[in-house]
Design a protein around this motif. Structure first.
Motif, short mmCIF file in Angstrom:
data_model
loop_
_atom_site.label_atom_id
_atom_site.label_comp_id
_atom_site.label_asym_id
_atom_site.label_seq_id
_atom_site.Cartn_x
_atom_site.Cartn_y
_atom_site.Cartn_z
N PRO A 16 0.81 -1.22 0.00
CA PRO A 16 0.00 0.00 0.00
C PRO A 16 0.84 1.27 0.00
O PRO A 16 0.48 2.25 -0.63
CB PRO A 16 -0.83 -0.13 1.28
N LYS A 17 1.95 1.23 0.74
CA LYS A 17 2.82 2.40 0.79
C LYS A 17 4.21 1.96 0.35
O LYS A 17 4.84 1.12 0.96
CB LYS A 17 2.86 2.97 2.20
N GLY A 18 4.69 2.54 -0.68
CA GLY A 18 5.99 2.17 -1.19
C GLY A 18 6.15 2.67 -2.61
O GLY A 18 5.25 3.29 -3.18
N PRO A 19 7.30 2.39 -3.21
CA PRO A 19 7.52 2.86 -4.58
C PRO A 19 6.56 2.20 -5.55
O PRO A 19 6.15 1.06 -5.35
CB PRO A 19 8.98 2.44 -4.86
N PRO A 20 6.17 2.91 -6.60
CA PRO A 20 5.24 2.32 -7.58
C PRO A 20 5.89 1.19 -8.35
O PRO A 20 7.11 1.11 -8.47
CB PRO A 20 4.91 3.50 -8.50
N ASN A 21 5.07 0.31 -8.84
CA ASN A 21 5.54 -0.81 -9.65
C ASN A 21 5.53 -0.36 -11.11
O ASN A 21 4.48 -0.20 -11.70
CB ASN A 21 4.63 -2.02 -9.45
N VAL A 22 6.71 -0.15 -11.66
CA VAL A 22 6.83 0.31 -13.04
C VAL A 22 6.99 -0.91 -13.93
O VAL A 22 8.00 -1.60 -13.87
CB VAL A 22 8.02 1.26 -13.22
N VAL A 23 5.97 -1.18 -14.73
CA VAL A 23 5.92 -2.40 -15.54
C VAL A 23 6.12 -2.05 -17.00
O VAL A 23 5.49 -1.13 -17.52
CB VAL A 23 4.56 -3.11 -15.35
N GLN A 24 7.00 -2.78 -17.66
CA GLN A 24 7.22 -2.62 -19.09
C GLN A 24 7.39 -4.00 -19.72
O GLN A 24 7.79 -4.96 -19.06
CB GLN A 24 8.44 -1.76 -19.39
N THR A 25 7.08 -4.08 -21.01
CA THR A 25 7.13 -5.34 -21.74
C THR A 25 8.13 -5.25 -22.87
O THR A 25 8.24 -4.20 -23.53
CB THR A 25 5.74 -5.69 -22.30
N ALA A 26 8.85 -6.33 -23.11
CA ALA A 26 9.79 -6.39 -24.22
C ALA A 26 9.05 -6.75 -25.51
O ALA A 26 7.93 -7.27 -25.47
CB ALA A 26 10.87 -7.41 -23.93
N PRO A 27 9.65 -6.50 -26.67
CA PRO A 27 9.03 -6.93 -27.93
C PRO A 27 8.86 -8.45 -27.95
O PRO A 27 9.63 -9.17 -27.31
CB PRO A 27 10.03 -6.47 -28.99
N PRO A 28 7.89 -8.95 -28.67
CA PRO A 28 7.68 -10.40 -28.71
C PRO A 28 8.78 -11.12 -29.48
O PRO A 28 9.35 -10.58 -30.42
CB PRO A 28 6.32 -10.53 -29.41
N VAL A 29 9.04 -12.34 -29.08
CA VAL A 29 10.02 -13.19 -29.75
C VAL A 29 9.29 -14.42 -30.29
O VAL A 29 8.62 -15.13 -29.54
CB VAL A 29 11.14 -13.63 -28.79
N THR A 30 9.41 -14.66 -31.58
CA THR A 30 8.80 -15.84 -32.19
C THR A 30 9.75 -17.01 -32.03
O THR A 30 10.90 -16.97 -32.48
CB THR A 30 8.51 -15.59 -33.68
N VAL A 31 9.27 -18.06 -31.38
CA VAL A 31 10.08 -19.25 -31.12
C VAL A 31 9.42 -20.44 -31.80
O VAL A 31 8.24 -20.72 -31.56
CB VAL A 31 10.25 -19.52 -29.63
N THR A 32 10.17 -21.11 -32.65
CA THR A 32 9.70 -22.34 -33.28
C THR A 32 10.45 -23.51 -32.66
O THR A 32 11.68 -23.58 -32.74
CB THR A 32 9.93 -22.32 -34.80
N ILE A 33 9.71 -24.39 -32.03
CA ILE A 33 10.31 -25.60 -31.46
C ILE A 33 10.07 -26.73 -32.45
O ILE A 33 8.93 -27.13 -32.71
CB ILE A 33 9.71 -25.91 -30.09
N VAL A 34 11.14 -27.20 -33.00
CA VAL A 34 11.09 -28.21 -34.06
C VAL A 34 11.11 -29.61 -33.44
O VAL A 34 11.95 -29.89 -32.57
CB VAL A 34 12.27 -28.04 -35.04
N PRO A 35 10.24 -30.49 -33.86
CA PRO A 35 10.25 -31.84 -33.30
C PRO A 35 11.46 -32.63 -33.78
O PRO A 35 12.01 -32.37 -34.85
CB PRO A 35 8.95 -32.45 -33.84
N LYS A 36 11.84 -33.58 -32.98
CA LYS A 36 12.95 -34.44 -33.39
C LYS A 36 12.52 -35.35 -34.53
O LYS A 36 13.35 -35.77 -35.34
CB LYS A 36 13.44 -35.26 -32.19
N GLN A 37 11.26 -35.67 -34.60
CA GLN A 37 10.76 -36.44 -35.72
C GLN A 37 9.28 -36.16 -35.93
O GLN A 37 8.56 -35.79 -35.00
CB GLN A 37 10.99 -37.94 -35.52
N LEU A 38 8.85 -36.29 -37.17
CA LEU A 38 7.45 -36.12 -37.54
C LEU A 38 6.81 -37.44 -37.93
O LEU A 38 5.63 -37.48 -38.30
CB LEU A 38 7.33 -35.13 -38.69
N ALA A 39 7.60 -38.50 -37.86
CA ALA A 39 7.08 -39.83 -38.19
C ALA A 39 8.08 -40.87 -37.70
O ALA A 39 9.25 -40.56 -37.42
CB ALA A 39 6.87 -39.98 -39.70
N LYS A 40 7.59 -42.08 -37.61
CA LYS A 40 8.48 -43.20 -37.36
C LYS A 40 8.77 -43.86 -38.69
O LYS A 40 7.86 -44.27 -39.41
CB LYS A 40 7.83 -44.20 -36.40
N LEU A 41 10.07 -43.95 -39.03
CA LEU A 41 10.49 -44.45 -40.34
C LEU A 41 10.79 -45.94 -40.25
O LEU A 41 11.50 -46.40 -39.36
CB LEU A 41 11.73 -43.69 -40.79
#
Length: 840
Positions: free
Chosen positions: A713-738
């Motif tokens: 209730p009493k204290g310094p304000p919470n200054v919130v900021q957001t970074a730009p978004p990062v696109t992450v592609t997680i590639v599977p180790k396999q898409l089929a069983k060969l």
């Protein structure tokens, strides 16, 4: 669509003196008195909240409302000072008065009001536009002899200012009038669990009510004589009261709708529906329809659903929409009489032919036959009622069975039982405990959707019942049942990330702001959803962002240029997905927390807003920068993202705690912080092997208060900021069983043969595979011809040629490769070894 913004130049806010490092904090709105007004009138309203000084304007979710500032005070008005509300303990309170003029053509119903200040735009509060005369409660009115006189066909706004407060009102009535008393509380963002009583001449008790809907109360009576009548309001059990416990009491001979049957209509079609209620135009008493001891009237009317295809995916209703109902699509229905408009009633859209329930259907033997697909409209209309339905289905034909009751506003705890024709129980579904989040508490008494795949052709029986049917039944206990093949779809809801208190989106020039997004996946939809902007103000952009097919929660980030004009108003964001080659576009709905809680993981009171809004304000004291906006990694690999603190104010000396928002399940981020003198570091994420492959958007937020704790209730304000978004592609180790032959493949010298190749597809991959073979470097006279496996197919082959000069009698180990493209761009290689026997 015409958008409404309130825009200023930067010079209009040159003196930011309060708040964090020269910035004005955003406003927080808790009370609006009165919480409504009559169309075509001018009234003075008082807004109460935190940081409401430096007010600039009011913003309404309806067009045409005019407002001007009428005064500011650092104190709460006298009628709100009896007990400081817990909701306002986080800062000095301000009351702000406005003179407001509502246009003659203002749409009736519950709308949103917000205040715009130098710090941004506030959270919403409900504001009701009505068509009856409006008055304010006047104290003292806490006893019979002090009852406040009001007119019949008027609305009074008041507050139960203490737990033991009681408010009395007196009106004059005529014998035979059917008077409806409606007291709105939960519908207008109030905490009040109101109890309402009506007394006639000679202190005759004419009835009481509480909990009609969302803490609202509803009562009606046919007046037994000419004379004065008393209305008594209080907080049930006398344990709650204060500024948060306000109400709107309407006393009228206008019409009231209790139920409409069926409650669902096909898009663009006209349907005959039965309306049940009180004071209905042309209504006739129906002795079989009783609510709280009152006999309802019935009238048949024709309802024409909107024909615009876009309406099928919208929820246009000027009333309270709780989180559990946020996935509905529907429109408003009213049935006015000569006195006034009725209350609004929500009718939903049916996607298949509507089949009203027909009695008798209380046993398996009398089950009502229904076609597939269909939408059944039913009712728990008598004690212990159970409704049976019979439908035909084909072997392997996947059908979705979904029951709606609680989400329609019915106080009914529904369940269903599915049986085959021989009486064997195949499924029983009860409450759905799934929730989006504690601050958007979507838990419902409705059973979850069930995907039924018949094992044989034949007839199947579906029983709809209610756990509380022995005590809760009648015309308001409606339900619908959708039986239809999978129709993948989705709905999106966005809200501020503050899970503890009401908040709003304020975007600072040259920086970024995040909103939390809930993805409700319907009809078996598991695809990616791409977020984009449909309507944004000048200088504001939405970088491309994706909600992965495995995610139910995500985040989106809005960005502002350094010179983006100041504004406050609506924005429109849409989600796009592709299903069966067809593009689906769905508008993002908006929601907000109504009242604060003191710790995390406590269910909050929240609701849908009328629209998604934001404000643009002056530069923040710092921003966060990302050097890498696109990352591709394989399952199980580490992710490293450099981040930098950009200090814009020389007064800023704080440490910024960093946290990642809405990471995919299984991913973690090592705790990190940046500060002056340590502006740069590398964030470390662990995309563990159990993180599902897909396209994700990682969003990092910085804040100057400890993560996961309420702001002191009493204290310094919470200054919130957001970074730009990062696109992450997680590639599977396999898409089929060969698979390749386990035994050696025999090919004679000078001949050719084939190596059969088989793939067992995984992760719903349906694309092609490129096939080739890798030969040992010392092998002469053997070649392989590349080939492919077509999309959707599982078998292929590689042709091997053995030249005449090849060495006979040798065994050669070959490496067979099948390469698929994940996301149509990232190669995923599958390898298997096969032995080639070169024969003479």
């Amino acid at each position: 669509m015409r958008r409404r913004y309130v825009i200023w130049t930067v010079f209009g806010f040159a003196s930011f003196a309060a708040g964090a490092l020269g910035q004005t904090p955003p406003p927080r709105l808790t009370h609006v008195l009165p919480p409504g007004g009559q169309i075509g009138t001018t009234l003075e309203i008082t807004l109460v909240g935190a940081d409401l000084d430096k007010a600039e304007a009011l913003y309404f979710s309806i067009p045409g409302v005019k407002s001007e500032i009428a005064g500011t005070s650092a104190l709460v008005p006298a009628d709100l000072k009896k007990k400081p509300p817990a909701s306002m303990k986080q800062g000095p309170q301000t009351s702000q008065k406005f003179k407001v003029t509502l246009p003659d053509n203002a749409p009736l119903g519950v709308h949103d009001i917000r205040i715009i200040t130098a710090g941004g735009i506030s959270n919403p509060r409900a504001f009701v536009v009505g068509d009856l005369k409006e008055i304010m409660e006047k104290e003292p009115n806490d006893d019979v002899n002090k009852a406040q006189p009001i007119e019949l066909n008027s609305t009074v706004s008041g507050v139960i200012s203490a737990p033991t407060d009681v408010d009395y009102f007196q009106f004059a009535g005529k014998k035979g009038q059917r008077v409806v008393l409606s007291c709105l509380t939960g519908t207008i963002d109030s905490k009040l669990p109101v109890e309402m009583k009506l007394f006639g001449p000679g202190d005759r008790d004419l009835g009481s009510n509480r909990g009609y809907q969302n803490n609202d109360a509803l009562l009606d009576a046919v007046l037994p004589a000419d004379g004065d009548y008393l209305v008594r309001l209080c907080s049930f059990t006398y344990t709650q009261g204060g500024p948060d416990y306000f109400y709107r009491l309407t006393v009228t001979t206008g019409s009231w709708i209790d139920a409409v049957f069926p409650p669902t209509v096909e898009l663009g079609k006209e349907a005959k529906v039965a309306v049940y209620g009180r004071n209905l135009p042309g209504g006739v008493l129906d002795p079989s329809m009783i609510v709280e001891g009152r006999t309802l009237e019935k009238v048949m009317v024709a309802v024409k659903a909107p024909a615009d295809p876009r309406a099928l995916h919208r929820l246009e209703f000027p009333g309270l929409i709780v989180p559990a109902s946020s996935i509905l699509d529907g429109f408003e229905f009213r049935l006015p009489n000569k006195t006034a408009a009725s209350n609004p009633y929500l009718l939903t859209f049916a996607r298949s032919p509507v089949i009203p329930e027909e009695e008798p259907n209380d046993t398996p033997e009398t089950a009502q036959k229904v076609p597939v697909p269909c939408e059944i409209a039913g009712r728990i209309d008598k004690k212990g009622d159970r409704d049976w339905f019979r439908f035909e289905a084909k072997k392997g034909q996947a059908l979705g069975i979904e029951v709606f009751g609680d989400r329609l506003g019915s106080a009914t705890d529904l369940y269903f039982v599915l049986r085959d024709e021989k009486g064997k129980t195949l499924a029983e579904q009860d409450d759905n405990p799934d929730i989006a989040a504690p601050h958007f508490f979507t838990r419902t008494e409705d059973p979850p959707r069930y995907r039924f795949v018949p094992s044989a052709d034949g007839a199947y029986l579906l029983m709809i019942g209610a756990r509380d049917a022995n005590s809760q039944f009648g015309p308001r206990h409606l339900y619908t049942v959708r039986i239809a093949p999978d129709e993948p779809d989705f709905r999106l809801v966005a809200m501020p990330f503050n899970s503890l208190a009401p908040d709003s989106a304020v975007l600072h020039q040259g920086s970024h702001q995040a909103l939390q997004v809930f993805a409700f996946r319907l009809g078996g939809f598991t695809g990616d959803i791409t977020l984009s902007a449909d309507s944004l103000p000048e200088g504001v952009t939405l970088p491309p962002q994706v909600i992965a097919g495995s995610q139910k929660q995500a985040a989106l980030v809005l960005s502002a240029t350094p010179n983006a004009p100041f504004m406050g108003g609506p924005i429109r964001i849409v989600g796009t997905a592709t299903v069966g080659g067809q593009k689906l576009i769905r508008e993002v709905r908006s929601a907000s927390v109504s009242w604060p809680v003191q710790q995390l993981n406590i269910p909050t009171i929240s609701r849908l807003d009328r629209e998604l809004v934001m404000a643009v304000r002056d530069k923040a004291p710092y921003t966060l920068g990302i050097e890498k906006t696109k990352v591709i990694v394989q399952q199980g690999e580490k992710i490293q993202i450099p981040i930098r603190l950009n200090v814009l104010s020389p007064e800023f000396k704080s440490t910024v705690q960093l946290v990642s928002l809405s990471m995919p399940t299984g991913m973690t981020m090592q705790p990190a912080s940046v500060s002056t003198g340590k502006e740069s570091l590398t964030l470390n994420f662990d995309a563990k092997a159990n993180v599902l492959p897909g396209n994700y958007t990682l969003i990092v937020r910085g804040q100057t208060q400890p993560v996961g704790k309420p702001m002191p209730p009493k204290g310094p304000p919470n200054v919130v900021q957001t970074a730009p978004p990062v696109t992450v592609t997680i590639v599977p180790k396999q898409l089929a069983k060969l698979s390749v032959p386990a035994n050696p493949v025999k090919i004679a010298v000078g001949k050719e043969g084939v190596i059969p190749v088989k793939v067992a597809r995984q992760l719903d991959y349906a694309g092609p595979f490129k096939l080739d073979v890798v030969l040992p470097p010392d092998i002469k006279g053997v070649t392989g011809e590349p080939s492919s496996i077509k999309p959707g197919e599982n078998d292929g082959k590689i042709t091997i040629r053995v030249e005449p000069g090849a060495q006979a009698g040798s065994n050669v180990v070959l490496q067979v490769r099948a390469i698929a493209l994940f996301n149509s761009e990232t190669p995923v290689a599958h390898e298997a070894k096969v032995t080639l026997n070169i024969a003479k």
